[in-house]
Design a protein around this motif. Structure first.
Motif, PDB file in Angstrom:
ATOM      1  N   UNK A  56     -11.810   8.372  -1.624  1.00  0.00           N
ATOM      2  CA  UNK A  56     -11.285   8.099  -0.288  1.00  0.00           C
ATOM      3  C   UNK A  56     -10.572   9.322   0.243  1.00  0.00           C
ATOM      4  N   UNK A  57     -10.460   9.412   1.571  1.00  0.00           N
ATOM      5  CA  UNK A  57      -9.810  10.567   2.191  1.00  0.00           C
ATOM      6  C   UNK A  57      -8.292  10.486   2.149  1.00  0.00           C
ATOM      7  N   UNK A  58      -7.729   9.302   1.887  1.00  0.00           N
ATOM      8  CA  UNK A  58      -6.276   9.133   1.862  1.00  0.00           C
ATOM      9  C   UNK A  58      -5.874   8.192   0.741  1.00  0.00           C
ATOM     10  N   UNK A  59      -4.593   8.171   0.450  1.00  0.00           N
ATOM     11  CA  UNK A  59      -4.058   7.268  -0.552  1.00  0.00           C
ATOM     12  C   UNK A  59      -3.383   6.053   0.053  1.00  0.00           C
ATOM     13  N   UNK A  60      -3.271   6.017   1.399  1.00  0.00           N
ATOM     14  CA  UNK A  60      -2.643   4.883   2.089  1.00  0.00           C
ATOM     15  C   UNK A  60      -3.291   4.727   3.457  1.00  0.00           C
ATOM     16  N   UNK A  61      -3.418   3.479   3.890  1.00  0.00           N
ATOM     17  CA  UNK A  61      -4.010   3.167   5.190  1.00  0.00           C
ATOM     18  C   UNK A  61      -3.224   2.061   5.864  1.00  0.00           C
ATOM     19  N   UNK A  62      -3.189   2.109   7.177  1.00  0.00           N
ATOM     20  CA  UNK A  62      -2.603   1.022   7.961  1.00  0.00           C
ATOM     21  C   UNK A  62      -3.681  -0.026   8.192  1.00  0.00           C
ATOM     22  N   UNK A  63      -3.307  -1.295   8.248  1.00  0.00           N
ATOM     23  CA  UNK A  63      -4.299  -2.321   8.572  1.00  0.00           C
ATOM     24  C   UNK A  63      -4.984  -2.004   9.905  1.00  0.00           C
ATOM     25  N   UNK A 128      -7.930  -5.528   9.330  1.00  0.00           N
ATOM     26  CA  UNK A 128      -6.696  -5.592  10.107  1.00  0.00           C
ATOM     27  C   UNK A 128      -5.688  -6.605   9.599  1.00  0.00           C
ATOM     28  N   UNK A 129      -6.116  -7.483   8.697  1.00  0.00           N
ATOM     29  CA  UNK A 129      -5.205  -8.517   8.205  1.00  0.00           C
ATOM     30  C   UNK A 129      -4.634  -8.222   6.814  1.00  0.00           C
ATOM     31  N   UNK A 130      -4.741  -6.978   6.351  1.00  0.00           N
ATOM     32  CA  UNK A 130      -4.180  -6.645   5.037  1.00  0.00           C
ATOM     33  C   UNK A 130      -2.658  -6.649   5.102  1.00  0.00           C
ATOM     34  N   UNK A 131      -2.048  -7.262   4.110  1.00  0.00           N
ATOM     35  CA  UNK A 131      -0.582  -7.241   4.011  1.00  0.00           C
ATOM     36  C   UNK A 131      -0.184  -6.087   3.095  1.00  0.00           C
ATOM     37  N   UNK A 132       1.102  -5.801   3.038  1.00  0.00           N
ATOM     38  CA  UNK A 132       1.603  -4.735   2.181  1.00  0.00           C
ATOM     39  C   UNK A 132       1.112  -4.972   0.757  1.00  0.00           C
ATOM     40  N   UNK A 133       0.598  -3.926   0.122  1.00  0.00           N
ATOM     41  CA  UNK A 133       0.117  -4.076  -1.249  1.00  0.00           C
ATOM     42  C   UNK A 133      -0.818  -2.958  -1.645  1.00  0.00           C
ATOM     43  N   UNK A 134      -1.478  -3.155  -2.774  1.00  0.00           N
ATOM     44  CA  UNK A 134      -2.421  -2.185  -3.330  1.00  0.00           C
ATOM     45  C   UNK A 134      -3.818  -2.767  -3.284  1.00  0.00           C
ATOM     46  N   UNK A 135      -4.766  -1.966  -2.808  1.00  0.00           N
ATOM     47  CA  UNK A 135      -6.146  -2.405  -2.612  1.00  0.00           C
ATOM     48  C   UNK A 135      -7.100  -1.341  -3.136  1.00  0.00           C
ATOM     49  N   UNK A 136      -8.374  -1.680  -3.164  1.00  0.00           N
ATOM     50  CA  UNK A 136      -9.429  -0.707  -3.464  1.00  0.00           C
ATOM     51  C   UNK A 136     -10.699  -1.150  -2.744  1.00  0.00           C
ATOM     52  N   UNK A 137     -11.577  -0.173  -2.495  1.00  0.00           N
ATOM     53  CA  UNK A 137     -12.887  -0.458  -1.922  1.00  0.00           C
ATOM     54  C   UNK A 137     -13.908  -0.509  -3.057  1.00  0.00           C
ATOM     55  N   UNK A 162      -7.188   3.027  -6.321  1.00  0.00           N
ATOM     56  CA  UNK A 162      -6.375   2.161  -5.465  1.00  0.00           C
ATOM     57  C   UNK A 162      -5.774   2.920  -4.280  1.00  0.00           C
ATOM     58  N   UNK A 163      -5.612   2.227  -3.167  1.00  0.00           N
ATOM     59  CA  UNK A 163      -4.884   2.775  -2.033  1.00  0.00           C
ATOM     60  C   UNK A 163      -3.804   1.783  -1.640  1.00  0.00           C
ATOM     61  N   UNK A 164      -2.794   2.266  -0.950  1.00  0.00           N
ATOM     62  CA  UNK A 164      -1.668   1.433  -0.554  1.00  0.00           C
ATOM     63  C   UNK A 164      -1.748   1.050   0.924  1.00  0.00           C
ATOM     64  N   UNK A 165      -1.266  -0.118   1.215  1.00  0.00           N
ATOM     65  CA  UNK A 165      -0.997  -0.535   2.584  1.00  0.00           C
ATOM     66  C   UNK A 165       0.524  -0.659   2.649  1.00  0.00           C
ATOM     67  N   UNK A 166       1.188   0.299   3.315  1.00  0.00           N
ATOM     68  CA  UNK A 166       2.653   0.286   3.342  1.00  0.00           C
ATOM     69  C   UNK A 166       3.192  -0.782   4.288  1.00  0.00           C
ATOM     70  N   UNK A 167       4.456  -1.091   4.127  1.00  0.00           N
ATOM     71  CA  UNK A 167       5.132  -2.026   5.027  1.00  0.00           C
ATOM     72  C   UNK A 167       5.160  -1.440   6.421  1.00  0.00           C
ATOM     73  N   UNK A 168       5.003  -2.265   7.412  1.00  0.00           N
ATOM     74  CA  UNK A 168       4.967  -1.779   8.816  1.00  0.00           C
ATOM     75  C   UNK A 168       6.320  -1.334   9.293  1.00  0.00           C
TER      76      UNK A 168
END
Length: 168
Positions: A56-63, A128-137, A162-168
């Motif tokens: 992946x191009x990043x380690x964190x993404x916004x929903x 767009x509905x991902x909550x804060x947490x750790x995910x992978x494709x 894994x990538x992170x979805x940080x708190x908004x």
């Protein structure tokens, strides 16, 4: 012998098959902790699964954001996949990786071919509905057969780190 129209229909149907669903989809061969391949400049390391890496191009993404997935093949066969229909998102939980459902996602009937030794980069939407947490494709690829003989296709699972979805 199958007609060309039937073979194309079969390939399109395979490309649009949903990936397997279940709770824990981790296996020894798709560990997200595998090191990145040499010279990889992406934000997250690639995981090597059956001769295919997904980085992946990043380690964190916004929903609702966009991720760039880079798929590399070190295999000797050509693999077919649809970057939308064959892409899934999994969330890390205390009991393992769990599929994040995307019932409203609509995909085109596209079949991409990844030839031996090739690298392809594709954009994908972060749900767009991902909550804060750790995910992978996870991308499922199917070896393409030169003949049209029926038989079970072995799916190759390319799993990102894994990538992170940080708190908004």
């Amino acid at each position: 012998m199958r007609s060309p129209a039937k073979v194309i229909t079969l390939l399109v149907a395979l490309a649009c098959q949903p990936t397997a669903q279940g709770n824990d989809t981790t296996s020894q061969s798709d560990s997200p902790n595998s090191p990145a391949s040499a010279g990889d400049a992406s934000g997250t390391p690639a995981a090597d699964t059956g001769g295919v890496t997904l980085s992946l191009d990043k380690g964190a993404y916004a929903p609702g954001g966009t991720a760039i997935m880079t798929i590399r093949s070190q295999r000797s066969d050509t693999l077919g996949y649809n970057p939308c229909a064959n892409r899934s998102v999994e969330r890390e939980t205390p009991s393992g990786w769990v599929l994040h459902p995307e019932p409203a996602r609509i995909c085109t009937m596209e079949l991409r071919l990844l030839i031996p030794g090739a690298t392809q980069s594709v954009e994908t939407d972060v749900p767009g509905d991902l909550s804060t947490g750790t995910y992978r494709f996870v991308v499922s690829l199917v070896p393409e057969r030169a003949d049209s003989t029926p038989g079970p296709a072995t799916t190759v699972r390319a799993v990102s780190a894994p990538f992170r979805v940080p708190a908004s």
